[in-house]
Structures are given as C-alpha cells and as structure tokens.
Design a protein around this motif. Structure first.
Motif, PDB file in Angstrom:
ATOM      1  N   ALA A 257       0.848  -1.241   0.104  1.00 26.18           N
ATOM      2  CA  ALA A 257       0.158  -0.116  -0.193  1.00 26.18           C
ATOM      3  C   ALA A 257       0.767   1.121   0.042  1.00 26.18           C
ATOM      4  O   ALA A 257       0.409   2.205  -0.633  1.00 26.18           O
ATOM      5  N   LEU A 258       1.720   1.211   0.821  1.00 29.00           N
ATOM      6  CA  LEU A 258       2.954   2.513   0.801  1.00 29.00           C
ATOM      7  C   LEU A 258       3.639   2.594  -0.633  1.00 29.00           C
ATOM      8  O   LEU A 258       3.689   3.940  -0.730  1.00 29.00           O
ATOM      9  N   LYS A 259       3.765   1.436  -1.415  1.00 28.71           N
ATOM     10  CA  LYS A 259       4.253   1.772  -2.522  1.00 28.71           C
ATOM     11  C   LYS A 259       3.315   2.112  -3.681  1.00 28.71           C
ATOM     12  O   LYS A 259       3.686   2.486  -4.775  1.00 28.71           O
ATOM     13  N   GLY A 260       1.964   2.022  -3.219  1.00 31.65           N
ATOM     14  CA  GLY A 260       1.018   2.478  -4.186  1.00 31.65           C
ATOM     15  C   GLY A 260       0.888   1.230  -5.348  1.00 31.65           C
ATOM     16  O   GLY A 260       0.145   1.495  -6.419  1.00 31.65           O
ATOM     17  N   VAL A 261       1.076   0.155  -5.070  1.00 33.99           N
ATOM     18  CA  VAL A 261       0.932  -1.076  -5.705  1.00 33.99           C
ATOM     19  C   VAL A 261      -0.356  -1.538  -5.695  1.00 33.99           C
ATOM     20  O   VAL A 261      -1.099  -1.582  -6.543  1.00 33.99           O
ATOM     21  N   PHE A 460     -15.889 -13.994  18.165  1.00 32.17           N
ATOM     22  CA  PHE A 460     -14.940 -13.188  18.066  1.00 32.17           C
ATOM     23  C   PHE A 460     -15.070 -12.662  16.453  1.00 32.17           C
ATOM     24  O   PHE A 460     -14.559 -13.572  15.659  1.00 32.17           O
ATOM     25  N   CYS A 461     -15.418 -11.666  16.197  1.00 25.07           N
ATOM     26  CA  CYS A 461     -15.587 -11.358  14.650  1.00 25.07           C
ATOM     27  C   CYS A 461     -14.620  -9.868  14.498  1.00 25.07           C
ATOM     28  O   CYS A 461     -15.009  -8.901  15.187  1.00 25.07           O
ATOM     29  N   MET A 462     -13.739  -9.900  13.468  1.00 23.77           N
ATOM     30  CA  MET A 462     -12.937  -9.025  13.483  1.00 23.77           C
ATOM     31  C   MET A 462     -12.777  -8.687  11.963  1.00 23.77           C
ATOM     32  O   MET A 462     -12.387  -9.652  11.203  1.00 23.77           O
ATOM     33  N   THR A 463     -12.993  -7.640  11.509  1.00 21.28           N
ATOM     34  CA  THR A 463     -12.542  -7.063  10.005  1.00 21.28           C
ATOM     35  C   THR A 463     -11.547  -6.010  10.186  1.00 21.28           C
ATOM     36  O   THR A 463     -11.378  -5.306  11.147  1.00 21.28           O
ATOM     37  N   LEU A 464     -10.777  -5.834   8.981  1.00 25.28           N
ATOM     38  CA  LEU A 464      -9.905  -4.915   9.009  1.00 25.28           C
ATOM     39  C   LEU A 464     -10.219  -3.844   7.838  1.00 25.28           C
ATOM     40  O   LEU A 464     -10.704  -4.560   6.712  1.00 25.28           O
ATOM     41  N   LEU A 465      -9.778  -2.670   7.879  1.00 24.07           N
ATOM     42  CA  LEU A 465     -10.306  -1.830   6.779  1.00 24.07           C
ATOM     43  C   LEU A 465      -8.892  -0.976   6.693  1.00 24.07           C
ATOM     44  O   LEU A 465      -8.572  -0.339   7.867  1.00 24.07           O
ATOM     45  N   LEU A 466      -8.392  -0.567   5.444  1.00 20.70           N
ATOM     46  CA  LEU A 466      -7.483   0.280   5.698  1.00 20.70           C
ATOM     47  C   LEU A 466      -8.129   1.681   5.428  1.00 20.70           C
ATOM     48  O   LEU A 466      -9.057   2.305   4.841  1.00 20.70           O
ATOM     49  N   ILE A 467      -7.374   2.711   6.184  1.00 19.77           N
ATOM     50  CA  ILE A 467      -7.828   4.185   6.357  1.00 19.77           C
ATOM     51  C   ILE A 467      -6.557   4.854   5.358  1.00 19.77           C
ATOM     52  O   ILE A 467      -7.227   5.700   4.350  1.00 19.77           O
ATOM     53  N   ASN A 468      -5.660   4.470   5.430  1.00 22.92           N
ATOM     54  CA  ASN A 468      -4.576   4.894   4.492  1.00 22.92           C
ATOM     55  C   ASN A 468      -3.467   4.000   4.758  1.00 22.92           C
ATOM     56  O   ASN A 468      -3.557   3.093   5.490  1.00 22.92           O
ATOM     57  N   PRO A 469      -2.276   4.130   3.818  1.00 23.61           N
ATOM     58  CA  PRO A 469      -1.110   3.157   3.948  1.00 23.61           C
ATOM     59  C   PRO A 469      -0.868   2.977   5.381  1.00 23.61           C
ATOM     60  O   PRO A 469       0.141   2.241   5.581  1.00 23.61           O
ATOM     61  N   ARG A 470      -0.704   3.959   6.176  1.00 23.96           N
ATOM     62  CA  ARG A 470      -0.048   3.955   7.529  1.00 23.96           C
ATOM     63  C   ARG A 470      -1.174   3.744   8.755  1.00 23.96           C
ATOM     64  O   ARG A 470      -0.842   3.415   9.939  1.00 23.96           O
ATOM     65  N   ALA A 471      -2.479   3.613   8.414  1.00 20.79           N
ATOM     66  CA  ALA A 471      -3.392   3.201   9.708  1.00 20.79           C
ATOM     67  C   ALA A 471      -4.470   2.384   8.978  1.00 20.79           C
ATOM     68  O   ALA A 471      -5.094   2.085   7.838  1.00 20.79           O
TER      69      ALA A 471
ATOM     70  N   ASN B 108      10.349   6.835  11.824  1.00 20.57           N
ATOM     71  CA  ASN B 108       9.692   5.758  11.748  1.00 20.57           C
ATOM     72  C   ASN B 108      10.046   4.988  10.564  1.00 20.57           C
ATOM     73  O   ASN B 108       9.263   5.584   9.572  1.00 20.57           O
ATOM     74  N   GLU B 109      10.682   4.113  10.057  1.00 20.15           N
ATOM     75  CA  GLU B 109      10.985   3.498   8.834  1.00 20.15           C
ATOM     76  C   GLU B 109       9.879   2.707   8.403  1.00 20.15           C
ATOM     77  O   GLU B 109       9.370   2.566   7.289  1.00 20.15           O
ATOM     78  N   GLU B 110       9.140   1.791   9.380  1.00 18.64           N
ATOM     79  CA  GLU B 110       8.166   0.883   9.031  1.00 18.64           C
ATOM     80  C   GLU B 110       7.142   1.784   8.384  1.00 18.64           C
ATOM     81  O   GLU B 110       6.436   1.379   7.388  1.00 18.64           O
ATOM     82  N   LEU B 111       6.520   2.623   9.136  1.00 17.52           N
ATOM     83  CA  LEU B 111       5.413   3.450   8.714  1.00 17.52           C
ATOM     84  C   LEU B 111       5.779   4.873   7.974  1.00 17.52           C
ATOM     85  O   LEU B 111       4.730   5.528   7.523  1.00 17.52           O
ATOM     86  N   ALA B 112       6.867   5.147   7.532  1.00 10.92           N
ATOM     87  CA  ALA B 112       7.544   6.201   6.880  1.00 10.92           C
ATOM     88  C   ALA B 112       6.884   7.491   7.112  1.00 10.92           C
ATOM     89  O   ALA B 112       6.122   7.850   6.348  1.00 10.92           O
ATOM     90  N   TYR B 113       7.350   7.740   8.490  1.00 12.87           N
ATOM     91  CA  TYR B 113       7.137   9.225   8.727  1.00 12.87           C
ATOM     92  C   TYR B 113       8.214   9.777   9.665  1.00 12.87           C
ATOM     93  O   TYR B 113       9.030   9.008  10.042  1.00 12.87           O
ATOM     94  N   THR B 114       8.247  10.960   9.818  1.00 12.52           N
ATOM     95  CA  THR B 114       9.133  11.592  10.712  1.00 12.52           C
ATOM     96  C   THR B 114       8.367  12.793  11.640  1.00 12.52           C
ATOM     97  O   THR B 114       7.329  13.113  11.251  1.00 12.52           O
ATOM     98  N   ILE B 115       8.952  12.911  12.755  1.00 12.23           N
ATOM     99  CA  ILE B 115       8.280  13.942  13.844  1.00 12.23           C
ATOM    100  C   ILE B 115       9.541  15.139  13.832  1.00 12.23           C
ATOM    101  O   ILE B 115      10.588  14.753  14.401  1.00 12.23           O
ATOM    102  N   ILE B 116       9.081  16.346  13.451  1.00 10.32           N
ATOM    103  CA  ILE B 116      10.076  17.335  13.368  1.00 10.32           C
ATOM    104  C   ILE B 116       9.457  18.584  13.997  1.00 10.32           C
ATOM    105  O   ILE B 116       8.302  18.867  13.966  1.00 10.32           O
TER     106      ILE B 116
END
Lengths: 556, 556
Positions: A257-261, A460-471, B108-116
């Motif tokens: 997701a971070l790479k935009g693939v 236990f019913c869990m689903t996952l949804l992307l908010i953005n590539p970091r959350a 943060n390398e994994e999540l690709a952000y910085t705090i500045i």
C-alpha cells in the motif's frame, strides 16, 4: 420529558410545521418507531423526526431551535446501523432527516466530481452514473445501498476502491451553521469561485474538517470526487491460512500500500466474519446463543472453505499496469497465503458455472460438479457465490448481500431484499479502533480483545479496513439476540470493555457510535477543550447535536 | 510607533528577554535589516525578532503578548521569499522565528514518517535521511534547501514528488494556542495515543486544518509522512513546442494524473520561466529594464533549445511499473510534444559527457562535441546542465540551482552558493491563482494576465504546479530591478492588477503574500465571517498574526 421542555418543544414544532408542512414531521406511531431504533441495544428516544426539503428549510428549523432552545440531531439517511442510526446521544432530540434533499446537482466528467445533497444514496448515485456517465465510478461501502454518500463521508466512513477514504474525497461543502447562517467552505461558489469542488484546501484556514464527526453545522450540499473508470480491473482474494503468517502478511500488505501497488482499500475478515455472511448456516449453530466451539468453527470453515483471514482488494489500471502489480503482489504475498485474481471475463465464466451447478444441485452430475468445483477452487458453491458481489463491490457497485451478517443471530432470517437490521430487531454493535498499520499493532489489539469475547461468550468477529497506507481500522462486530436480555447485557458489557481496553492501549476509534460518544475525547483533554471552545463560539445555545463525538455536553 | 505602543512593547520585550535570554532578541542593527526585508517591494517593518528554543518558551512569549497586547507573527525560517518572508501584514509586529527549534525527533522506517520541529529544513532532513535512513525519501520545494519543511506544509506549499501536497502529508500537530495552551490535534500523544502520526483525521472534528494558512496557533511540532524509496526512478521531460498543443497537452496530463499514471507533482514553465533560470544570459538582455522582444526571446530560445512549455515530473516504482507508465504516457502525450525519460544510469552518462564538454569548450574537438550534443539532444550545453538538478529535485533532493531565477534582474549576479534573494535585494513577487486542471481554464487565466504583463512592460513568466489531479496553480512571477523606483512601481501595479483580474474571474490564490492578504477573503464573505468568529473565540486579544490570510484585522 418534563412539562417545561414539552411546552417549548410543542411551540417549536408548531413553528416548524409552518416551514416544512404537517406531513414532514413524525412525532409518534409506527413510522416513528421504525425510525427510532437501532441494532445497538440501548438508544435514547428522539422527540420526533423532521424532513426538510431545502437548505432554506434547514435554516428555518435551526432558527426555531435557537428560539426555543430545543436540540437538533441531523442525519442524512439514518442508516448508520450499529453506531446509533437516527438516534441522538441524549433523549428528546428532534432528528433532522435530510433524505428528501436528494438531488444530484452536477456531474463533471472532465474533472471527475459530482455535487450532491445529503439524501443521495450510493445506490442512487451508482445507477445515475451507470446510466448517464458510464466513464465515472463512485465508491461505496459494504453496507446498504440505501446509505447516504455525504453522511458516510462526514462520518469519515471507508469504502472499497482507491476512493475509499470518503472524507478525503469530499471537496467543497455548503453548511448551515448552528446559528442559521449558510456557509461555503473554501472558494465560495456563490461569488463565482471556480475551484470549490477541485481544490480541497481552498484559501485561508482549511475549515472543512470542522464539519466531519462534529456538531458544528449541518452540511446541505457538497462536492465529491469520482473515479475515472479504469481501462481494466481485477479483484484480488488473498487468504492466510496459518496464524504465524498473519503478522508478516499484514506487514507485506502495508509495504504494497505504501508503494502504491495496492491503491484500493483493503478489507479483511477473520473466519467468523466470513461465516456470519454465510449466515443461514451460521444461524443453525448460533441459535444456541453461545459462541461456536473450536470444533464447530473448524467444521464450518472446512465445509465452506473459509480461511483464517481473508483479504479483498482491487487493482485498477491499464492491462500493463495490472500485470506489473500482479507480479509485485505475488512477490510480496505468495509466501504468506494463497492469491486469486479475478477479472470481469473470468468472473463471468465462474458465474455461469455457479448458476449451472446451483440449478443441478440435486442431480448426480450436479453433485459431482460441485465436488469438482470444491476441489479446483477450494470453496463450497455457497461460499463461491459471494465472489461476484465482492468483485462488484470493489468496482463501487453497492449490494445488500454483505448486510446479511447483521441477521446472523436474529430471530428472523434476512429478507430477500430491503434489508434493514434496525427495523428487523437484529442485535449488532461495532467497535472500531484505529491502529498504526503494522502486524504488531494488530496483534496487540486482537490479543487484548479476543479474550473478552470469550469471557462474555460471544463469537470474535474482526474485520480490517485500510484508512490509509499507515493506518488500519480493527473493526470488531458484536452480534447478539436482541430479544434475549441476558445476551444483550453481555453484548453491552463486552462493547464497554472493548472501548476501555483499546483506549487504555492508546487506540482511539476511527468512528464511534452514539452510545460511546460521552467521554470519547477524555483521552485527549487538550483537544477536547479546543473543540469545546469552538463549539461554544459557533453554537452558543448548544442546540446542534450536543454531545456528538464527545463535544459539548447535553443542553438541559 | 506611538509612545503608548512603544512603552507596551518595551515592557513586553523586557519580560520576553527573561524567557529567551538577551541574545535571542534582535531589535535593530545589521542582523535586523537582513531579516526585515523581502524580495517584494513594500513590506511592513517589524518591531523585532525573537528566537525561542522550546515550546515552553513559545508559550511564555504568547502569554506576555497577551498581557501587553502586542502582536506576534510566527515564521519557521522566514524564507518565504516573494510572499513576504519574515514580515507581517502590519507594522510593529514581533516576529517569532522558530529556527532554533530544529530537532528531528523521530523517524519511523516501517510507517514512513518523521516527527520534526518547525526549524527543520529540507536540506537538513534530506541529509539526515540519506545518512541514517536511506530507504526513506522526503519531498522538497524547488526553492532554497534552507526552507522549513513544516513552514511550507502549513503554508500549503507544493513540492515535486508524489508527496508534493505538503499539507496533505502533515499528520499530527502540536500547537501553542493564542491564549498560551498547548494542544495536540487528533489522537493526543501525551496520553499515549498511538495513531497521532498515522491517522490524519483522528477522532472527532478534524481540526488540523485550522493551523494552515491561518493565525489560530503556533505549530511547534508535527508528524510528516515520508516516501519509501522506490525500487527505481525515472524523471520525465515533456516539451510542447506549438501553441495549439498546449491546451490538449494539459488535458492529457490531467487524464494521466487522474488515472494515477503520473503520481508526482507536475511542474511546468513557459519559455521565459526557463530563460530566467539560465539567468546569466537573460541578464544581458534584461539590463535594458524592458521585456524581451519577440525576436530576442526567439533568439534565446533557439540558442539554448528552450521550448514553448517545458513539463517535468517523476515516475516512482518497480521497473515493470515504470515500463507500463512510460508506454501509457507516450500514448497520451506523443502527439503533443517531445518526451525524454531519464534514469539514474542515463543521467550519470549524460553528466560525464557534459563535464567533458565543458572542460573542452575552447578546443576544436570540444566545439564539435558541443555541436553534436546540441544536434542529438536539442539542447545547448548550458541548458542541459540544468538536467541533473531537475532530475534530483524529483527525487526530493533540494538545490539552490533554480533559485537563480530570482537574480535574473538583480544588480548583482547570484552568488555561487548561499543564495538569499531578499538579502541580495532581488526584486521578485508571486501571484498564484488555483484553477481547475483543464487546458481551457489555463487559457482563460493566461490570456487574461499576459496582456497586463505587456501593459506594464514585464516578461510574462508563468509556471504550473499540480495541487492534485483536479487543480493546478498558475504561478506567475514578477521580476524587477528593485533599485529602479519606476520599474518597482510597475511591478507593484502589475501584481495588484493580476490579483484583481484573476479574483474577478473566480480564481482564488492557492497561497498569498502578506501584501495581498488584506481583503483576500472578500470574495468569500460567509467563509470569512466564519473564520473571524473562530479567530475571536481562540484569540480574544487578537495578538497572533492579525490579518494573516485576511482573517481578523490588525489590532491597533
């Protein structure tokens, strides 16, 4: 309602009737009851419902509310099931339902946006585009096609396609302020400004965010970005079968997701979440009003071919792009599970096979065919029939199909169409903490919450949804027999516990139900104080949705 | 300054000295003069500069400002040349320069952000990442490497890469309110919340936008998203040579951006904009203090190989993705101009050739080589030498190279390094209306503005920057000899006229200079009124940057 409030409320209603007409107010009766409920167990009883038809009527209602100090609770369609639907944080609110304001005011093909009113639904917008602008796609949620596009975006709901962050794709709002003025955010179209619906940030402070998850105004119109139809499309089903692959699979998905693939939303469900959609089977077990045993779960998963975790997403682009992405996805994910890509032509063939098999189920050749199908695809026919709905959902085509999960424990099975879990007394609640998108954070939340499901004897019913590539949202569903007070009490206790546990771990909900709104911002006191100050400046009488998302207490 | 103000200001300074120390206040002298100027002709004289080192010091300064009712004007680095730099809308402000708060607090390398902190510059962040986290890239502007990352993002400036919308990539702010409180937006990290820097919208109303292009708080820290280094990279140079292809080329670029084929920012410049970067040549002509004639322009464009319009963007991804995108780009753009893709290895070879040619310029073989070079690449050596800077810029590597345009009419040539056009008395102003991204809107703005450049005898210099696939900035530069009062008056008149003309057509600036801030929001009166109400609620004494972006008038 005490006498003083009643007389104020009645006086206000008398004035509002003059604005909207007698028929556009509901204060009691069957229609009232149908709207006053939710799938969550305890909701505050509204004082009534009003249905304005225009921004001028909304302004007039707001002015009356200020005059008589009654509180308004705006909803677009009120289909926010499991989060409170069309009910307020407090009793005695006049629910302002914007469903009659349902015009699609503009579609711009070149710049790929629409301007719509809050009553416009996913189903309506999708049909309209298919008929008039087939080169534009809209996003959708996996809930009802009757949901409001703007309502969901303002609630910061999430969809399916690359346009799944609905608030991010909102651009240009018109809102009625709590004191009755009409305001446009950003470039004001009333003065001929040209970038209202194309430049989200506008000029000067960016104020659109004030109107999301808030009680600072009633949005009456907005621009919403649409997706140019891609040259080609492929859906992807990715299944993880073993516990040890879940965390690395999530980390691999983040990298993609971070790479935009992967640019679409990514939806995932654990085994129980999938079983609940295949509800008519699940219902046989759940009638026991106890969670599935490990054996029962294993049996059902084997029978249908349900994996430990199932991920869905879409690829949108030119054929050569999709080819590139498929190879990159395989490189990252193959080690962690099985991948199936489906194009439209492949799905059409699969659908023909499934139709043939389901009409020949009772014959010998049909039975052999079903076995062969299971062998080749690893899925039972019943499960495979979900495929086309999922595939289309990723193209933004809404369906009621998945809403069947809400009925998994209901006394009545889901109707063939026109699903409405609130009306049908289904028991359903959501808890939706947001986490940084890493497998490790996922594990922390899952391992903190699952034992409480066991404790309160719920699946236990869990689903996952992307908010953005970091959350990521770790969306947990609680399904219960609403007619059973003991089970309902357990569901309530579990919901409360999940909120406590995840907030204590530092995971705030990406979206909250009215039941959990009081105290919601207690973990961010400085931010809460700021929001309160803004609220008082904009709504001195606190008439607009007091207590919504924890901002401004109920006005007595 | 009147006596009453002077005594209040002196009392405030005395108290602030106790907070920051004597050395961290500048009230006069050479250091004062160096900071008090801008490249725009008329700026309001500050009363002084203060340099806090921590959020606590900022809070203390704000409290003193409230006590003595003096107004503060925060800047991060004050390198906002052409927009007012470190000067306020009104005279007598205490400029709060945040450059000493320049810590990179987390990567943060994994999540690709910085705090500045706000003092962190593009150059600093880039160097830090290259040395410590080579797998993360940052974005940059094409102005000085000394610019503040946060300052630019809060100003909603634009960069080069797919992370070019700097405000969109800001996530999680800490700000000091005008009344002195410290606030975190969204999930509050002080209470252990985990998604402060990964979930931009947070829980409850989204308030981060309040702190951009505004005077609602002083941002002291923020999360900023970084780009994972792509597997491979290619820059693209696209040149349009004929007038009739400009509009269709822009529409084709929009389609490519909407489809996500081009994901980076797209920068473009007209012929004059490119000539100004090749400034030492341009300067020979511009010394006449008159615009280039058509013949002179043609001659220079021919000499260097400058096209009518030059577009730059980058492709970021795996090799197979880049291959796919190149073919899709050629399909859309080939009919409208010439395309050149450059990879790192190709650029290395080109650089070697250019180095050899420039060291052999005087020899016969060198001259033949240069001619051959021109024949093959269509560019003079001088122009081609810009290539590596542009290529690297698209990789987020900042450079002073392009800032040379600011010196194109200056009495002095640009220094070899340490460019500072304000210090060096360059004359430069920007006007930056945002338009819907269509060739037709571009044409309306260009054709409305260009005649005014002719009228005021200035070279029409226009660059284009993508805000998002639906909106474009038509950035117009005005360059003038600051020592020449007549030319400066013309530059001023032209700037005023451009603002009037484009606002009347409905195009608001995406970003404004302090000179054009008064009256900026007059075209959006309802929105302005809302911003004023918020301002009064948050800053009852109007001490923080009164008049910034047209919000809240100067407090006398």
């Amino acid at each position: 309602m005490d006498a003083e409030f009643s007389s104020r409320f009645e006086a206000a209603i008398a004035k509002i009737k003059q604005v909207v007409g007698e028929k556009q107010i509901i204060l009691k009766g069957e229609a009232f009851e149908e709207r006053a409920g939710d799938t969550s167990p305890k909701v505050q009883r509204p004082a009534g419902f009003v249905f304005p038809a225009s921004v001028e009527e909304v302004q007039a209602i707001v002015k009356v509310a200020n005059e008589f100090k009654i509180s308004l609770w705006p909803v677009s369609k009120g289909k926010n099931w499991g989060y409170g639907a069309a009910t307020a944080v407090h009793a005695g609110a006049l629910i302002v339902v914007l469903e009659r304001m349902n015009r699609i005011l503009e579609v711009n093909e070149e710049l790929a946006y629409t301007i719509i009113e809050p009553g416009v639904t996913y189903g309506q917008l999708n049909t309209y585009l298919k008929e008039n602008h087939p080169h534009l796609w809209t996003d959708t949620t996996d809930s009802t096609p009757e949901g409001s596009v703007l309502g969901n975006a303002l609630e910061r709901g999430l969809g399916e396609t690359p346009y799944g962050d609905h608030f991010a794709n909102l651009c240009g709002l018109e809102a009625v302020m709590p004191t009755g003025e009409r305001v446009c955010t950003g470039a004001s179209p009333s003065t001929g400004a040209k970038t209202w619906t194309t430049h989200k940030w506008g000029t000067g402070p960016y104020l659109e965010g004030l109107f999301s998850q808030s009680n600072f105004g009633i949005v009456t119109k907005a621009g919403f970005w649409l997706m140019p139809a891609p040259e080609s499309f492929s859906s992807m089903l990715f299944e993880v079968h073993d516990e040890e692959h879940v965390v690395p699979a999530l980390n691999a998905l983040r990298r993609l997701a971070l790479k935009g693939v992967i640019r679409s939303n990514i939806h995932a469900g654990n085994n129980n979440a999938i079983l609940m959609i295949l509800h008519s089977y699940y219902r046989d077990y759940s009638k026991k009003s106890a969670p599935l045993t490990k054996d029962e779960q294993d049996h059902l998963c084997n029978r249908f071919g349900v994996a430990l975790w199932t991920f869905n997403c879409g690829l949108y682009g030119a054929p050569q792009e999709i080819r590139a992405w498929k190879s990159l996805i395989k490189r990252e994910l193959s080690a962690h599970g099985t991948i199936l890509f489906m194009t439209d032509p492949k799905m059409a063939i699969a659908q023909k096979m499934m139709t043939w098999l389901s009409t020949h189920q009772t014959s010998f050749i049909g039975a052999v065919g079903a076995k062969l199908f299971r062998k080749v695809f690893g899925k039972s026919l019943e499960y495979a029939q979900m495929g086309p709905y999922q595939h289309n959902l990723l193209k933004g085509i809404p369906t009621e199909y998945f809403l069947r999960y809400a009925y998994c424990k209901s006394a009545n099975a889901a109707p063939a169409q026109g699903l409405n879990p609130a009306r049908d007394h289904c028991g359903e609640m959501w808890h939706a903490p947001a986490i940084p998108f890493t497998g490790e954070h996922f594990k922390i939340v899952r391992d903190a919450c699952r034992p409480w499901y066991e404790h309160y004897r719920m699946d236990f019913c869990m689903t996952l949804l992307l908010i953005n590539p970091r959350a990521l949202v770790t969306l947990m569903g609680i399904f219960f027999v609403k007619e059973d007070p003991e089970e309902t009490a357990r569901a309530n206790a579990l919901h409360k516990k999940l909120c406590e546990v995840t907030l204590a771990l530092g995971y705030q909900p990406y979206r909250a139900g009215v039941a959990s709104m009081p105290g919601l911002l207690d973990s961010a006191p400085d931010y809460k104080e700021l929001a309160h100050r803004l609220k008082l400046a904009l709504d001195p009488n606190l008439i607009l949705a007091p207590g919504r998302y924890g901002v401004a207490p109920f006005h007595p």
